[in-house]
Design an enzyme around this catalytic site. Structure first.
Site, PDB file in Angstrom:
ATOM      1  N   GLY A  30      -5.128  -7.831 -28.773  1.00 17.00           N
ATOM      2  CA  GLY A  30      -5.971  -9.077 -28.651  1.00 17.00           C
ATOM      3  C   GLY A  30      -6.679  -9.475 -29.676  1.00 17.00           C
ATOM      4  O   GLY A  30      -6.140  -9.039 -30.805  1.00 17.00           O
ATOM      5  N   PHE A  31      -7.890 -10.122 -29.472  1.00 17.65           N
ATOM      6  CA  PHE A  31      -8.321 -10.972 -30.769  1.00 17.65           C
ATOM      7  C   PHE A  31      -9.018  -9.687 -31.708  1.00 17.65           C
ATOM      8  O   PHE A  31      -8.613  -9.894 -32.849  1.00 17.65           O
ATOM      9  CB  PHE A  31      -9.922 -11.417 -30.200  1.00 17.65           C
ATOM     10  CG  PHE A  31      -9.544 -12.553 -29.567  1.00 17.65           C
ATOM     11  CD1 PHE A  31      -9.173 -13.833 -30.236  1.00 17.65           C
ATOM     12  CD2 PHE A  31      -9.713 -12.997 -28.379  1.00 17.65           C
ATOM     13  CE1 PHE A  31      -8.799 -14.965 -29.568  1.00 17.65           C
ATOM     14  CE2 PHE A  31      -9.580 -14.081 -27.650  1.00 17.65           C
ATOM     15  CZ  PHE A  31      -9.123 -15.155 -28.192  1.00 17.65           C
ATOM     16  N   GLU A 187     -15.795 -23.120 -15.977  1.00 21.64           N
ATOM     17  CA  GLU A 187     -14.855 -23.979 -16.312  1.00 21.64           C
ATOM     18  C   GLU A 187     -13.679 -24.287 -15.176  1.00 21.64           C
ATOM     19  O   GLU A 187     -13.192 -25.365 -15.247  1.00 21.64           O
ATOM     20  CB  GLU A 187     -14.001 -23.461 -17.655  1.00 21.64           C
ATOM     21  CG  GLU A 187     -15.055 -23.442 -18.905  1.00 21.64           C
ATOM     22  CD  GLU A 187     -14.696 -22.821 -20.184  1.00 21.64           C
ATOM     23  OE1 GLU A 187     -15.211 -23.191 -20.989  1.00 21.64           O
ATOM     24  OE2 GLU A 187     -13.573 -22.199 -20.069  1.00 21.64           O
ATOM     25  N   ASP A 317     -13.902  -5.702 -27.032  1.00 18.76           N
ATOM     26  CA  ASP A 317     -14.714  -5.695 -25.649  1.00 18.76           C
ATOM     27  C   ASP A 317     -14.876  -4.180 -25.293  1.00 18.76           C
ATOM     28  O   ASP A 317     -15.672  -3.877 -24.922  1.00 18.76           O
ATOM     29  CB  ASP A 317     -13.652  -6.212 -24.512  1.00 18.76           C
ATOM     30  CG  ASP A 317     -13.800  -7.896 -24.465  1.00 18.76           C
ATOM     31  OD1 ASP A 317     -14.749  -8.412 -25.128  1.00 18.76           O
ATOM     32  OD2 ASP A 317     -13.350  -8.474 -23.522  1.00 18.76           O
ATOM     33  N   GLN A 335     -15.673 -13.553 -30.721  1.00 18.20           N
ATOM     34  CA  GLN A 335     -16.163 -13.374 -31.927  1.00 18.20           C
ATOM     35  C   GLN A 335     -16.749 -11.893 -32.160  1.00 18.20           C
ATOM     36  O   GLN A 335     -16.335 -11.407 -33.426  1.00 18.20           O
ATOM     37  CB  GLN A 335     -17.498 -14.356 -32.233  1.00 18.20           C
ATOM     38  CG  GLN A 335     -17.078 -15.702 -32.807  1.00 18.20           C
ATOM     39  CD  GLN A 335     -16.111 -15.536 -34.039  1.00 18.20           C
ATOM     40  OE1 GLN A 335     -16.129 -14.969 -34.872  1.00 18.20           O
ATOM     41  NE2 GLN A 335     -15.021 -16.517 -34.090  1.00 18.20           N
TER      42      GLN A 335
HETATM   43  C1  LIG Z   1     -10.336 -16.263 -18.543  1.00 21.04           C
HETATM   44  C2  LIG Z   1     -11.314 -15.973 -19.843  1.00 21.04           C
HETATM   45  C3  LIG Z   1     -11.842 -16.648 -20.380  1.00 21.04           C
HETATM   46  C4  LIG Z   1     -12.574 -16.560 -21.592  1.00 21.04           C
HETATM   47  N1  LIG Z   1     -12.926 -17.292 -22.324  1.00 21.04           N
HETATM   48  C5  LIG Z   1     -13.627 -16.957 -23.431  1.00 21.04           C
HETATM   49  C6  LIG Z   1     -14.484 -18.131 -24.444  1.00 21.04           C
HETATM   50  O1  LIG Z   1     -14.380 -19.050 -24.102  1.00 21.04           O
HETATM   51  N2  LIG Z   1     -15.200 -17.637 -25.684  1.00 21.04           N
HETATM   52  C7  LIG Z   1     -14.978 -16.313 -25.882  1.00 21.04           C
HETATM   53  O2  LIG Z   1     -15.490 -15.947 -26.963  1.00 21.04           O
HETATM   54  N3  LIG Z   1     -14.539 -15.417 -25.038  1.00 21.04           N
HETATM   55  C8  LIG Z   1     -13.802 -15.715 -23.993  1.00 21.04           C
HETATM   56  N4  LIG Z   1     -13.366 -14.689 -23.171  1.00 21.04           N
HETATM   57  C9  LIG Z   1     -13.439 -13.244 -23.530  1.00 21.04           C
HETATM   58  C10 LIG Z   1     -12.595 -12.921 -24.778  1.00 21.04           C
HETATM   59  O3  LIG Z   1     -11.229 -13.343 -24.334  1.00 21.04           O
HETATM   60  C11 LIG Z   1     -12.569 -11.347 -24.763  1.00 21.04           C
HETATM   61  O4  LIG Z   1     -13.818 -11.114 -25.268  1.00 21.04           O
HETATM   62  C12 LIG Z   1     -11.557 -11.079 -26.039  1.00 21.04           C
HETATM   63  O5  LIG Z   1     -10.333 -11.131 -25.660  1.00 21.04           O
HETATM   64  C13 LIG Z   1     -11.736  -9.652 -26.499  1.00 21.04           C
HETATM   65  O6  LIG Z   1     -10.930  -9.233 -27.312  1.00 21.04           O
HETATM   66  P1  LIG Z   1     -10.174  -7.651 -27.379  1.00 21.04           P
HETATM   67  O7  LIG Z   1      -9.390  -7.697 -28.501  1.00 21.04           O
HETATM   68  O8  LIG Z   1     -11.188  -6.626 -27.321  1.00 21.04           O
HETATM   69  O9  LIG Z   1      -9.383  -7.337 -26.087  1.00 21.04           O
HETATM   70  P2  LIG Z   1      -8.085  -8.589 -25.593  1.00 21.04           P
HETATM   71  O10 LIG Z   1      -8.140  -9.849 -26.174  1.00 21.04           O
HETATM   72  O11 LIG Z   1      -8.333  -8.285 -24.020  1.00 21.04           O
HETATM   73  O12 LIG Z   1      -6.936  -7.398 -25.815  1.00 21.04           O
HETATM   74  C14 LIG Z   1      -6.739  -6.408 -25.622  1.00 21.04           C
HETATM   75  C15 LIG Z   1      -5.026  -5.998 -25.653  1.00 21.04           C
HETATM   76  O13 LIG Z   1      -4.839  -4.706 -25.331  1.00 21.04           O
HETATM   77  C16 LIG Z   1      -3.759  -4.692 -24.635  1.00 21.04           C
HETATM   78  N5  LIG Z   1      -3.878  -3.368 -23.814  1.00 21.04           N
HETATM   79  C17 LIG Z   1      -4.642  -3.072 -22.883  1.00 21.04           C
HETATM   80  N6  LIG Z   1      -4.456  -1.753 -22.332  1.00 21.04           N
HETATM   81  C18 LIG Z   1      -3.294  -1.536 -23.148  1.00 21.04           C
HETATM   82  C19 LIG Z   1      -2.487  -0.212 -23.225  1.00 21.04           C
HETATM   83  N7  LIG Z   1      -3.255   1.001 -22.277  1.00 21.04           N
HETATM   84  N8  LIG Z   1      -1.535   0.199 -23.958  1.00 21.04           N
HETATM   85  C20 LIG Z   1      -1.227  -0.935 -24.567  1.00 21.04           C
HETATM   86  N9  LIG Z   1      -1.777  -2.335 -24.867  1.00 21.04           N
HETATM   87  C21 LIG Z   1      -2.806  -2.563 -23.916  1.00 21.04           C
HETATM   88  C22 LIG Z   1      -3.474  -5.926 -23.711  1.00 21.04           C
HETATM   89  O14 LIG Z   1      -2.300  -6.098 -23.251  1.00 21.04           O
HETATM   90  C23 LIG Z   1      -4.271  -6.975 -24.728  1.00 21.04           C
HETATM   91  O15 LIG Z   1      -3.246  -7.392 -25.390  1.00 21.04           O
HETATM   92  C24 LIG Z   1     -12.554 -14.977 -21.944  1.00 21.04           C
HETATM   93  C25 LIG Z   1     -11.873 -14.039 -21.244  1.00 21.04           C
HETATM   94  C26 LIG Z   1     -11.369 -14.485 -19.867  1.00 21.04           C
HETATM   95  C27 LIG Z   1     -10.532 -13.315 -19.198  1.00 21.04           C
END
Ligand SMILES: Cc1cc2nc3c(=O)[nH]c(=O)nc-3n(C[C@H](O)[C@H](O)[C@H](O)COP(=O)(O)OP(=O)(O)OC[C@H]3O[C@@H](n4cnc5c(N)ncnc54)[C@H](O)[C@@H]3O)c2cc1C
Length: 443
Positions: A30-31, A187, A317, A335
């Site tokens: 993810g991000f 949204e 997250d 962010q």
């Molecule tokens: C509909 C929606 C709209 C949003 N809009 C905004 C916005 O406008 N602005 C903003 O700042 N934030 C927004 N967010 C929040 C933002 O997307 C998250 O805060 C961000 O994606 C967190 O990043 P991350 O890398 O922690 O997790 P994620 O981006 O969720 O990435 C997690 C990754 O881990 C992988 N994964 C999970 N479990 C496993 C496992 N057991 N084994 C292997 N892979 C796994 C998943 O496939 C995914 O690719 C939004 C979220 C949603 C759902």
């Protein structure tokens, strides 16, 4: 028999080329995980990136896919393409099921993998707050496939409404309840109101578009809780002008696929409930119990180290990090995830021992949400704006955050086209199906 099979599975190792470099296993692209991996790819490490999907998803624009405004391929990016030229990065598509911190192994259905350093960046999933009925019947939007499911479901119910036997049945097929007044709920409600105004009368002239009701239920007294009072008020006004019914202090307590129940006893009939009411961290079994907090978040120190472990980190997250400015942890938005990935990479590139590392300091770049065309709310650190100018800022920020030049160009063209024509041609009900269902393939 069973135990020898289990032993064989446990012994199975994911094949990764031999390397003398320290191995960093990153779980989640993810991000947070992607930012980290991109930066580590320049360093003296072997990086193994694991994700259950072979693409990165841009979650902030899911609602536009769900509302037929964008192609799914415009907001996801293939991970293998991203690392084609990085010889020290190896991607494996699989799901991490558990971690063994004693033997430094990560277990997956395709085998296990040894790590020197492990970074957990698995993000979160939809939180139904333990309500099984809601989990089964409401539609979440936490992955691109769920966004596509929602697109199919909305269009399919419009089709069904045309042949509904009673007025009540027709009404329940076109009415939509959105739960959760955060940016996603706001949204999607705005986008639904635009669909009702611009698309429904043209595509479904036999349905009375004016009768479609969109209700947004929010459990707290205001919308957009993480944003300023001005933005919250403006979002409420924009939605009400667009004829979205907004119910504040309204908790959805149950849903059986037909009736939505609210905490004040109100019952609303609707075949479709979109659930945008909360998230809960994805579980990674095997981490110390003491490090797992409310919402499955993992407690980390200012260097993103998981409490009690020296060589395991959590970012994005899933991570819970306290500092003076954020005593309850950082907001679960893009962010902090990106910045934590960046900070951890910079530290690891400095040295693999924590001495000399820089603690994480979150820089708030602001937050925003859009409510249909021409309207958005934007809170920047020293500036707030609502309306058309805010909408332009929202467009620019989201366009530049997208990964991949092609994606940016495609999304831009789509937006310009939709803006000029009030229309797009993505209202397709495409249901993936196994070729085995096709008689031609049946032996
Ligand atoms: C509909 C929606 C709209 C949003 N809009 C905004 C916005 O406008 N602005 C903003 O700042 N934030 C927004 N967010 C929040 C933002 O997307 C998250 O805060 C961000 O994606 C967190 O990043 P991350 O890398 O922690 O997790 P994620 O981006 O969720 O990435 C997690 C990754 O881990 C992988 N994964 C999970 N479990 C496993 C496992 N057991 N084994 C292997 N892979 C796994 C998943 O496939 C995914 O690719 C939004 C979220 C949603 C759902």
């Amino acid at each position: 028999m069973e135990s020898s099979l289990f032993a064989a599975e446990a012994a199975l190792q994911i094949q990764i080329p031999e390397s003398a470099l320290p191995r960093i296993v990153v779980v989640g692209a993810g991000f947070a995980g992607l930012e980290l991996t991109k930066r580590l790819s320049k360093g003296p490490f072997q990086v193994v990136l694991i994700d259950k999907n072979n693409y990165h998803q841009f979650q902030p624009l899911f609602y536009q896919v769900a509302m037929s405004g964008l192609e799914p391929s415009s907001i996801v990016f293939p991970l293998r393409k991203m690392f084609q030229k990085k010889k020290n990065v190896h991607f494996r598509m699989t799901t991490v099921e558990a971690v063994d911190t004693a033997t430094r192994q990560v277990h997956t259905p395709i085998g296990s993998i040894q790590y020197d350093f492990l970074v957990i960046a698995v993000g979160a999933e939809t939180n139904f707050f333990g309500n099984e009925h809601i989990a089964q019947k409401a539609i979440p939007m936490k992955s691109i496939s769920e966004a596509l499911y929602l697109r199919n479901s909305v269009l399919n119910d419009f089709e069904k409404a045309l042949s509904a036997k009673t007025t009540e049945d027709r009404q329940s097929l076109i009415d939509i309840v959105v739960v959760g007044g955060g940016p996603t709920g706001v949204e999607i409600s705005g986008a639904l109101a635009e669909m009702r105004k611009f698309i429904l009368p043209k595509d479904y002239p036999e349905l009375d578009a004016g009768k479609m009701q969109i209700l947004l239920a929010e459990g707290s007294p205001r919308l957009l809780n993480g944003m300023s009072e001005e933005s919250s008020q403006a979002a409420l006004e924009f939605l009400r002008k667009m004829d979205v019914q907004v119910k504040l202090d309204a908790m959805v307590t149950d849903y059986d696929g037909e009736w939505v129940e609210l905490n004040d006893g109100t019952r609303i009939r609707s075949k479709k409930v979109i659930w945008a009411a909360g998230i809960i961290g994805n579980k990674v079994p095997g981490l110390p119990e003491a490090a797992i907090l409310r919402g499955n978040r993992i407690r980390v120190d200012r260097y993103s180290r998981v409490q009690g472990l020296d060589n395991v980190f959590a970012i994005g997250d899933i991570a819970y990090m306290e500092d003076e400015a954020y005593p309850k942890g950082h907001p679960q938005v893009a962010q902090p995830a990106i910045q934590q990935g960046r900070n951890l990479a910079a530290n690891m590139l400095r040295s693999l021992s924590v001495s000399g590392w820089k603690p994480f300091q979150y820089k708030d770049l602001g937050s925003m949400a859009t409510i249909g065309r021409n309207r958005a709310v934007v809170d920047l650190p020293h500036y707030k704006t609502q309306g058309f100018f805010a909408w332009l800022i929202w467009l620019l920020v989201h366009l530049f955050q997208l990964i991949g030049f092609k994606n940016r160009v495609f999304v831009f063209i789509n937006w310009v086209w939709n803006y000029m024509t009030y229309d797009q041609s993505l209202r397709l009900i495409i249901r993936p199906r196994s070729p085995r269902h096709n008689p031609i393939h049946q032996g």
